[in-house]
Design an enzyme around this catalytic site. Structure first.
Site, PDB file in Angstrom:
ATOM      1  N   CYS A 122       0.861  -1.184   0.000  1.00 42.41           N
ATOM      2  CA  CYS A 122       0.000   0.000   0.000  1.00 42.41           C
ATOM      3  C   CYS A 122       0.898   1.235   0.000  1.00 42.41           C
ATOM      4  O   CYS A 122       1.772   1.374   0.859  1.00 42.41           O
ATOM      5  CB  CYS A 122      -0.883  -0.007   1.250  1.00 42.41           C
ATOM      6  SG  CYS A 122      -1.655   1.597   1.520  1.00 42.41           S
ATOM      7  N   ASN A 156      11.136  -1.806  -7.471  1.00 46.67           N
ATOM      8  CA  ASN A 156      11.122  -2.533  -8.750  1.00 46.67           C
ATOM      9  C   ASN A 156       9.751  -2.390  -9.395  1.00 46.67           C
ATOM     10  O   ASN A 156       8.725  -2.671  -8.762  1.00 46.67           O
ATOM     11  CB  ASN A 156      11.418  -4.020  -8.525  1.00 46.67           C
ATOM     12  CG  ASN A 156      11.747  -4.733  -9.821  1.00 46.67           C
ATOM     13  OD1 ASN A 156      12.742  -4.407 -10.463  1.00 46.67           O
ATOM     14  ND2 ASN A 156      10.918  -5.678 -10.218  1.00 46.67           N
ATOM     15  N   GLU A 157       9.728  -1.910 -10.616  1.00 53.66           N
ATOM     16  CA  GLU A 157       8.501  -1.869 -11.418  1.00 53.66           C
ATOM     17  C   GLU A 157       7.254  -1.539 -10.592  1.00 53.66           C
ATOM     18  O   GLU A 157       6.292  -2.313 -10.537  1.00 53.66           O
ATOM     19  CB  GLU A 157       8.321  -3.202 -12.151  1.00 53.66           C
ATOM     20  CG  GLU A 157       9.390  -3.454 -13.192  1.00 53.66           C
ATOM     21  CD  GLU A 157       9.103  -4.633 -14.103  1.00 53.66           C
ATOM     22  OE1 GLU A 157       8.267  -5.480 -13.761  1.00 53.66           O
ATOM     23  OE2 GLU A 157       9.736  -4.713 -15.172  1.00 53.66           O
ATOM     24  N   CYS A 164      -7.607   0.687   0.135  1.00 55.48           N
ATOM     25  CA  CYS A 164      -7.824   0.655   1.595  1.00 55.48           C
ATOM     26  C   CYS A 164      -8.366   2.006   2.084  1.00 55.48           C
ATOM     27  O   CYS A 164      -8.403   2.986   1.332  1.00 55.48           O
ATOM     28  CB  CYS A 164      -6.526   0.298   2.320  1.00 55.48           C
ATOM     29  SG  CYS A 164      -5.324   1.636   2.330  1.00 55.48           S
ATOM     30  N   CYS A 167      -5.936   4.910   1.645  1.00 56.08           N
ATOM     31  CA  CYS A 167      -5.834   5.400   0.260  1.00 56.08           C
ATOM     32  C   CYS A 167      -7.087   6.193  -0.108  1.00 56.08           C
ATOM     33  O   CYS A 167      -7.014   7.228  -0.774  1.00 56.08           O
ATOM     34  CB  CYS A 167      -5.624   4.238  -0.710  1.00 56.08           C
ATOM     35  SG  CYS A 167      -3.936   3.611  -0.640  1.00 56.08           S
ATOM     36  N   GLU A 310      16.397  -4.110 -17.831  1.00 53.98           N
ATOM     37  CA  GLU A 310      16.047  -5.535 -17.887  1.00 53.98           C
ATOM     38  C   GLU A 310      15.659  -5.888 -19.311  1.00 53.98           C
ATOM     39  O   GLU A 310      14.886  -5.154 -19.952  1.00 53.98           O
ATOM     40  CB  GLU A 310      14.807  -5.847 -17.027  1.00 53.98           C
ATOM     41  CG  GLU A 310      15.046  -5.955 -15.555  1.00 53.98           C
ATOM     42  CD  GLU A 310      13.769  -6.383 -14.827  1.00 53.98           C
ATOM     43  OE1 GLU A 310      12.949  -7.112 -15.420  1.00 53.98           O
ATOM     44  OE2 GLU A 310      13.592  -5.960 -13.675  1.00 53.98           O
ATOM     45  N   TRP A 318       6.891 -16.282 -18.878  1.00 51.13           N
ATOM     46  CA  TRP A 318       5.526 -15.909 -18.517  1.00 51.13           C
ATOM     47  C   TRP A 318       4.629 -15.682 -19.732  1.00 51.13           C
ATOM     48  O   TRP A 318       3.470 -15.297 -19.583  1.00 51.13           O
ATOM     49  CB  TRP A 318       5.525 -14.657 -17.629  1.00 51.13           C
ATOM     50  CG  TRP A 318       6.498 -13.588 -18.075  1.00 51.13           C
ATOM     51  CD1 TRP A 318       7.718 -13.340 -17.525  1.00 51.13           C
ATOM     52  CD2 TRP A 318       6.346 -12.643 -19.155  1.00 51.13           C
ATOM     53  NE1 TRP A 318       8.344 -12.303 -18.191  1.00 51.13           N
ATOM     54  CE2 TRP A 318       7.513 -11.857 -19.191  1.00 51.13           C
ATOM     55  CE3 TRP A 318       5.352 -12.389 -20.096  1.00 51.13           C
ATOM     56  CZ2 TRP A 318       7.721 -10.831 -20.119  1.00 51.13           C
ATOM     57  CZ3 TRP A 318       5.551 -11.373 -21.021  1.00 51.13           C
ATOM     58  CH2 TRP A 318       6.721 -10.612 -21.019  1.00 51.13           C
ATOM     59  N   GLU A 358      10.317 -18.152 -11.284  1.00 58.13           N
ATOM     60  CA  GLU A 358      11.112 -17.743 -12.445  1.00 58.13           C
ATOM     61  C   GLU A 358      12.269 -18.685 -12.737  1.00 58.13           C
ATOM     62  O   GLU A 358      13.237 -18.308 -13.392  1.00 58.13           O
ATOM     63  CB  GLU A 358      11.577 -16.298 -12.243  1.00 58.13           C
ATOM     64  CG  GLU A 358      10.375 -15.374 -12.224  1.00 58.13           C
ATOM     65  CD  GLU A 358      10.700 -13.902 -12.195  1.00 58.13           C
ATOM     66  OE1 GLU A 358      11.608 -13.533 -11.441  1.00 58.13           O
ATOM     67  OE2 GLU A 358      10.023 -13.141 -12.900  1.00 58.13           O
ATOM     68  N   HIS A 361      12.938 -18.896 -16.362  1.00 53.62           N
ATOM     69  CA  HIS A 361      13.108 -17.653 -17.136  1.00 53.62           C
ATOM     70  C   HIS A 361      14.522 -17.606 -17.702  1.00 53.62           C
ATOM     71  O   HIS A 361      15.479 -18.014 -17.049  1.00 53.62           O
ATOM     72  CB  HIS A 361      12.872 -16.446 -16.220  1.00 53.62           C
ATOM     73  CG  HIS A 361      12.721 -15.154 -16.976  1.00 53.62           C
ATOM     74  ND1 HIS A 361      13.778 -14.530 -17.603  1.00 53.62           N
ATOM     75  CD2 HIS A 361      11.629 -14.380 -17.209  1.00 53.62           C
ATOM     76  CE1 HIS A 361      13.347 -13.425 -18.180  1.00 53.62           C
ATOM     77  NE2 HIS A 361      12.042 -13.308 -17.970  1.00 53.62           N
TER      78      HIS A 361
HETATM   79  C1  GAL Z   1      10.193  -8.015 -14.725  1.00 57.26           C
HETATM   80  C2  GAL Z   1      10.593  -7.976 -13.265  1.00 57.26           C
HETATM   81  C3  GAL Z   1      11.707  -8.973 -12.970  1.00 57.26           C
HETATM   82  C4  GAL Z   1      11.378 -10.313 -13.565  1.00 57.26           C
HETATM   83  C5  GAL Z   1      11.125 -10.153 -15.053  1.00 57.26           C
HETATM   84  C6  GAL Z   1      10.809 -11.454 -15.754  1.00 57.26           C
HETATM   85  O1  GAL Z   1       8.949  -7.450 -14.947  1.00 57.26           O
HETATM   86  O2  GAL Z   1      11.045  -6.702 -12.899  1.00 57.26           O
HETATM   87  O3  GAL Z   1      11.872  -9.064 -11.568  1.00 57.26           O
HETATM   88  O4  GAL Z   1      10.254 -10.837 -12.947  1.00 57.26           O
HETATM   89  O5  GAL Z   1      10.027  -9.298 -15.230  1.00 57.26           O
HETATM   90  O6  GAL Z   1      10.584 -11.239 -17.134  1.00 57.26           O
END
Ligand code: GAL
Length: 687
Positions: A122, A156-157, A164, A167, A310, A318, A358, A361
């Site tokens: 939150c 991160n992102e 809530c 908010c 990244e 995914w 992951e 990945h």
């Molecule tokens: C991003 C994320 C990473 C990882 C990646 C996988 O969106 O910041 O931590 O999950 O995707 O593609």
């Protein structure tokens, strides 16, 4: 801000590395040593460390454990490598979210999330703000003078929303500060509709899809909440390490984050990008969609270098189908980012984890663990190529002549308005009409050999020759006046369907679309709009009827040319003959309007005509098919040309008056040139 925007003071070379999770391997210290060895061999300069490592850093409240991180920082420093040290707010420790449930988000149904997952705190929670600030202060105290520390990777992102009570109260306060009175709010939201008039601030909910003004304000508020959370995280970092820049990784055109606002608060812009290779589709379009996002990063950093923080060195895990990148495709993605101003290429992820979501990945180092893997070797080859491109480092990306305006608020307003047909998603980006329209215009201009900048509605337009506002649905009177001035002073403005329907509150403009003065600017009245089924096509012919033929799909507006000249008309349907492409001379400039979603070829032909009428020629003259792209970037040794074939088939081009020399092979490219599938050439320009 004591650091010049876009610079990392410790950077003297292109940074190359990955997200690195040594916190997952604390039980196996030999892995750290093996990783350092493999990193050095692959030309790695840097790694983002600790992104999800909060519990490893603070296993119980107030007890910090830095020994493992000390070891990583020290080993990196000994090897002359750098750490982008993450603040671990992206994932809450379970001890924390169990002890303080308020840090967990509440969904629209009023249900609080369970502990776990990630990116789900939150943003209003005072406890979470305090805890993250304490953690960040502890990290900054400990590593402020560490030679390995080059950058703060904050969270991160960030994204998403929380409903809530805290908010909701903050939203009500935010609205009060914005509107001052309930009368003003009710008027802005057209609250008489369905009897939604608010008589007390406390009645205002966080969502009600039938109040489309509320929907847009909620997204504005949530965006501000994220930025305020981010600033709270950065405060101790800025205080203790004023020379270490802060970034947070963006997600391109992610739907609920207006990164134009975020970018004002960061020292350096960084982005994550995962184009999905799918050779059943036209991959070249996806590559140009990546260029569009890169151009937006350039816009956010004011032409200064930015970071690709990244990308996957092979597949993601995914997608619906997680296909491997075909040979050459990954090197191309890396060079594409550099061509568009990136000074850093980082992967997600360095090493595949043994377990968890992951574990499959893509990563530089596979579970097998050696340097023998195809992906590792490809990454190592890129690592050494980046050393040879060091002269690009810290060079700005020059401004283009043409710019496209991309506006999240307008996108939100359009998506919140019930009626316009939802566009099909352009995978893998969460897409919609706004993004799709901007990318289509960007693509047509790229095919015409032009560089295109991406700007916000707040940007200074006056230095551009051409300004394109695809589906700029929300136009305030002030913005309309700026666009009119731009044209009067000699600019070329291109508008498209769904432009200028609503004001800044998502209320329709009265007096005919496009509103906010644009009816006069474009010289047209857009009386009605026809949304079509997928299989319906409307024919378009040029006014003089010879060469230009196209079909429009999805969206066709029924226009009247009032003071504009008609360039093309519809040739089918009951509105057959209505203008669809128009132009008008205004002052020293011109305003063009494209009132339907044209096909790629139709839009390309339109731009060829506009560019040739206004004598806007590409900087390097060549005949090239769709999917071949050339970009230029300054380097310390002069201008470099990046030549790409985005298609998986070989293609040929004709260079008219330039010879290019491939830096990697020394080959001369001149006259007729065959480009291999996914070919990428970085070249010196010999004129
Ligand atoms: C991003 C994320 C990473 C990882 C990646 C996988 O969106 O910041 O931590 O999950 O995707 O593609």
């Amino acid at each position: 801000m004591s650091i010049p925007k876009g610079s990392i003071p410790k950077q003297t070379q292109l940074f190359y590395g990955a997200d690195y999770n040594p916190d997952q391997w604390q039980h196996a210290p030999e892995i750290l040593e093996r990783d350092i060895e493999l990193m050095k061999q692959a030309g790695v300069t840097s790694a983002s460390v600790g992104i999800f490592a909060w519990t490893a850093l603070e296993p119980e409240e107030g007890r910090y454990e830095f020994a493992w991180l000390d070891r990583v920082m020290d080993r990196f420093a000994q090897e002359g490598m750098f750490v982008f040290l993450a603040t671990p707010s992206g994932s809450k420790p379970i001890w924390l979210s169990e002890k303080y449930p308020e840090v967990r988000r509440v969904n629209k149904n009023g249900r609080r999330d369970a502990s776990g997952g990630r990116h789900n705190h939150c943003m209003s929670s005072p406890v979470y703000r305090t805890k993250t600030a304490q953690m960040n202060r502890a990290l900054a105290e400990r590593y402020k003078n560490h030679p390995a520390l080059a950058l703060w990777h904050v969270g991160n992102e960030f994204s998403g929303e929380c409903h809530c009570d805290a908010c909701r109260m903050n939203f009500q306060k935010w609205l009060k500060a914005k509107y001052q009175t309930l009368e003003a709010l009710n008027e802005a939201w057209w609250s008489n509709f369905w009897n939604h008039t608010f008589t007390d601030w406390s009645q205002i909910p966080t969502f009600d899809e039938s109040i489309d003004g509320l929907s847009v304000d909620w997204l504005r508020f949530t965006n501000d909440q994220h930025v305020s959370f981010l600033r709270n995280e950065m405060a101790p970092l800025r205080e203790l390490t004023p020379n270490v820049p802060c970034t947070t990784n963006f997600m391109g055109t992610h739907e609920d984050t207006n990164y134009w606002v975020w970018s004002e608060h960061l020292d350096i812009i960084s982005n994550d990008l995962y184009p999905m290779p799918d050779d059943r589709e036209e991959t070249w379009k996806q590559s140009i969609a990546s260029d569009f996002i890169h151009s937006m990063m350039r816009g956010m950093s004011g032409g200064k270098p930015w970071m690709l923080l990244e990308c996957s060195p092979s597949s993601v895990n995914w997608g619906q189908i997680n296909k491997l990148k075909r040979p050459g495709a990954h090197r191309q993605e890396v060079l594409q980012a550099l061509a568009n101003g990136a000074d850093t290429i980082h992967y997600f992820q360095w090493r595949k984890g043994r377990g968890g979501f992951e574990k499959y990945h893509g990563a530089v180092v596979d579970h097998e663990g050696s340097d023998q893997g195809r992906v590792y070797q490809e990454c190592a080859a890129i690592g050494s190529e980046l050393v040879s491109l060091e002269s690009l480092c810290q060079q700005d990306l020059p401004q283009a002549d043409i710019a496209i305006v991309y506006d999240w608020e307008s996108r939100w307003a359009l998506n919140a308005s019930c009626g316009p047909k939802a566009a099909k998603a352009i995978q893998p980006y969460p897409s919609d009409i706004t993004t799709e329209a901007c990318q289509a215009h960007y693509r047509a201009l790229t095919v015409a050999g032009q560089s295109v900048d991406v700007l916000s509605v707040q940007s200074e337009f006056t230095d551009y020759k051409v300004l394109v506002i695809p589906a700029l649905y929300m136009v305030s009177d002030a913005l309309g006046a700026r666009l009119q001035t731009f044209v009067e002073q000699g600019g070329i403005l291109v508008g498209s369907y769904l432009t200028g329907y609503v004001d800044e509150n998502n209320r329709c403009h009265l007096g005919g679309f496009p509103g906010a003065g644009l009816r006069e600017t474009f010289g047209i009245w857009n009386e009605e709009v026809d949304y079509l089924h997928d299989e319906t096509e409307v024919s378009i012919v040029a006014e003089l009827g010879e060469t230009y033929r196209d079909v429009a799909k999805d969206i066709v507006e029924i226009l009247h040319a009032e003071s504009a000249e008609v360039l093309a008309r519809t040739a089918s349907e009951f509105y057959k003959g209505s203008p669809i492409v128009t132009s008008k001379q205004v002052g020293l400039g011109a305003a063009y309007y494209v009132g339907a979603k044209l096909g790629d070829d139709g839009l390309s032909q339109f731009y060829q005509q506009v560019l040739s009428v206004h004598a806007l020629h590409p900087k390097i003259r060549m005949t090239m098919p769709k999917g071949v792209v050339i970009r230029q970037r300054e380097s310390a040794q002069g201008t470099l040309a990046f030549l790409f074939n985005y298609k998986r088939e070989a293609q040929s081009i004709e260079l008219h008056d330039q010879t290019l020399r491939d830096l990697a092979t020394g080959d001369l490219l001149t006259g007729h040139v065959e480009l291999k599938p996914y070919a990428s050439h970085v070249c010196v320009i010999d004129i």
